[in-house]
Write a protein that holds these residues in place. Structure first.
Motif, short mmCIF file in Angstrom:
data_model
loop_
_atom_site.label_atom_id
_atom_site.label_comp_id
_atom_site.label_asym_id
_atom_site.label_seq_id
_atom_site.Cartn_x
_atom_site.Cartn_y
_atom_site.Cartn_z
N ARG A 1 -9.41 -12.39 12.88
CA ARG A 1 -8.07 -12.66 13.41
C ARG A 1 -7.06 -12.80 12.28
O ARG A 1 -5.94 -12.27 12.36
N ASP A 2 -7.44 -13.48 11.21
CA ASP A 2 -6.53 -13.65 10.07
C ASP A 2 -6.23 -12.30 9.41
O ASP A 2 -5.09 -12.05 9.02
N ALA A 3 -7.24 -11.44 9.31
CA ALA A 3 -7.02 -10.10 8.73
C ALA A 3 -6.06 -9.30 9.62
O ALA A 3 -5.17 -8.61 9.12
N MET A 4 -6.25 -9.39 10.93
CA MET A 4 -5.35 -8.69 11.85
C MET A 4 -3.94 -9.25 11.74
O MET A 4 -2.96 -8.49 11.78
N GLN A 5 -3.83 -10.57 11.60
CA GLN A 5 -2.51 -11.18 11.48
C GLN A 5 -1.81 -10.72 10.20
O GLN A 5 -0.60 -10.46 10.20
N ARG A 6 -2.57 -10.57 9.10
CA ARG A 6 -1.99 -10.07 7.86
C ARG A 6 -1.47 -8.64 8.05
O ARG A 6 -0.39 -8.29 7.58
N ARG A 7 -2.27 -7.81 8.76
CA ARG A 7 -1.82 -6.43 9.01
C ARG A 7 -0.59 -6.41 9.90
O ARG A 7 0.31 -5.60 9.70
N ILE A 8 -0.54 -7.31 10.88
CA ILE A 8 0.63 -7.39 11.74
C ILE A 8 1.85 -7.81 10.92
O ILE A 8 2.94 -7.27 11.08
N ASP A 9 1.65 -8.77 10.03
CA ASP A 9 2.75 -9.23 9.18
C ASP A 9 3.27 -8.10 8.28
O ASP A 9 4.46 -8.05 7.98
N LEU A 10 2.37 -7.21 7.86
CA LEU A 10 2.81 -6.08 7.03
C LEU A 10 3.68 -5.11 7.81
O LEU A 10 4.43 -4.34 7.23
N LEU A 11 3.57 -5.12 9.13
CA LEU A 11 4.35 -4.22 9.97
C LEU A 11 5.55 -4.91 10.62
O LEU A 11 6.18 -4.35 11.51
N ASP A 12 5.87 -6.09 10.17
CA ASP A 12 7.03 -6.82 10.71
C ASP A 12 8.28 -5.98 10.48
O ASP A 12 8.55 -5.55 9.36
N ARG B 1 11.29 -6.60 10.01
CA ARG B 1 12.22 -7.13 9.02
C ARG B 1 11.76 -6.87 7.60
O ARG B 1 12.56 -6.86 6.68
N LYS B 2 10.46 -6.67 7.39
CA LYS B 2 9.94 -6.46 6.03
C LYS B 2 8.68 -5.60 6.06
O LYS B 2 7.60 -6.04 5.67
N VAL B 3 8.82 -4.37 6.50
CA VAL B 3 7.68 -3.46 6.60
C VAL B 3 7.20 -3.08 5.21
O VAL B 3 8.00 -2.76 4.32
N ASP B 4 5.89 -3.09 5.02
CA ASP B 4 5.29 -2.62 3.76
C ASP B 4 5.22 -1.10 3.86
O ASP B 4 4.46 -0.56 4.67
N PRO B 5 5.97 -0.37 3.06
CA PRO B 5 6.01 1.09 3.20
C PRO B 5 4.66 1.75 2.93
O PRO B 5 4.33 2.75 3.56
N ASP B 6 3.89 1.23 2.00
CA ASP B 6 2.59 1.83 1.72
C ASP B 6 1.65 1.69 2.92
O ASP B 6 0.93 2.62 3.28
N TYR B 7 1.67 0.52 3.54
CA TYR B 7 0.79 0.31 4.70
C TYR B 7 1.26 1.16 5.88
O TYR B 7 0.44 1.73 6.60
N ALA B 8 2.57 1.25 6.08
CA ALA B 8 3.10 2.08 7.16
C ALA B 8 2.72 3.54 6.94
O ALA B 8 2.31 4.24 7.87
N ASP B 9 2.83 4.01 5.70
CA ASP B 9 2.46 5.39 5.37
C ASP B 9 0.97 5.61 5.64
O ASP B 9 0.57 6.64 6.19
N GLU B 10 0.17 4.65 5.25
CA GLU B 10 -1.29 4.75 5.48
C GLU B 10 -1.60 4.86 6.97
O GLU B 10 -2.42 5.68 7.40
N LEU B 11 -0.95 4.03 7.78
CA LEU B 11 -1.19 4.07 9.22
C LEU B 11 -0.74 5.38 9.83
O LEU B 11 -1.43 5.96 10.67
N VAL B 12 0.41 5.85 9.43
CA VAL B 12 0.92 7.12 9.98
C VAL B 12 -0.03 8.26 9.62
O VAL B 12 -0.40 9.08 10.46
N ARG B 13 -0.43 8.33 8.38
CA ARG B 13 -1.35 9.39 7.96
C ARG B 13 -2.69 9.29 8.69
O ARG B 13 -3.28 10.29 9.09
N GLN B 14 -3.16 8.09 8.86
CA GLN B 14 -4.44 7.89 9.54
C GLN B 14 -4.35 8.30 11.01
O GLN B 14 -5.23 8.98 11.52
N GLN B 15 -3.28 7.90 11.69
CA GLN B 15 -3.13 8.21 13.11
C GLN B 15 -2.88 9.69 13.35
O GLN B 15 -3.38 10.26 14.32
#
Length: 110
Positions: A61-72, A74-88
């Protein structure tokens, strides 16, 4: 008419005998029942297993919450967003090398 001595003895012993039987019933369940003394070891093992499972689920749950926080938004982590887009979308070129990073090292860009 006089009572038979055996009948008197049985009538006086009936209540104590019933009390002894009821006490024996509860004592047997306290010893051999599902939550009795003899099953205390298995209850403790099950409790330890459930505690371990709880810790595992809490970590997930904590790991999922960290990933959710990265996609907030107001402060999206561009590297994580890029990773998700490429993966999907499956948008990885054959000449690209993907280096997985530990999620603990990722810090959101503020």
């Amino acid at each position: 008419m006089t009572r038979h001595p055996l009948f008197d003895l049985l009538s006086r012993a009936a209540l104590p005998a019933a009390c002894i039987l009821v006490a024996a019933y509860f004592l047997s369940h306290a010893t051999f029942g599902a939550a009795g003394l003899l099953s205390l070891g298995s209850i403790r093992q099950e409790s330890a297993a459930l505690q371990a499972r709880k810790q595992q689920l809490t970590a997930e749950r904590d790991a999922m919450q960290r990933r959710i926080d990265l996609l907030d938004p107001r402060k999206v982590d561009p590297d994580y967003a890029d990773e998700l887009v490429r993966q999907q979308l499956g948008v990885v070129r054959p000449d690209e090398i993907i280096v997985p990073l530990e999620s603990e090292k990722r810090q959101p860009i503020r």
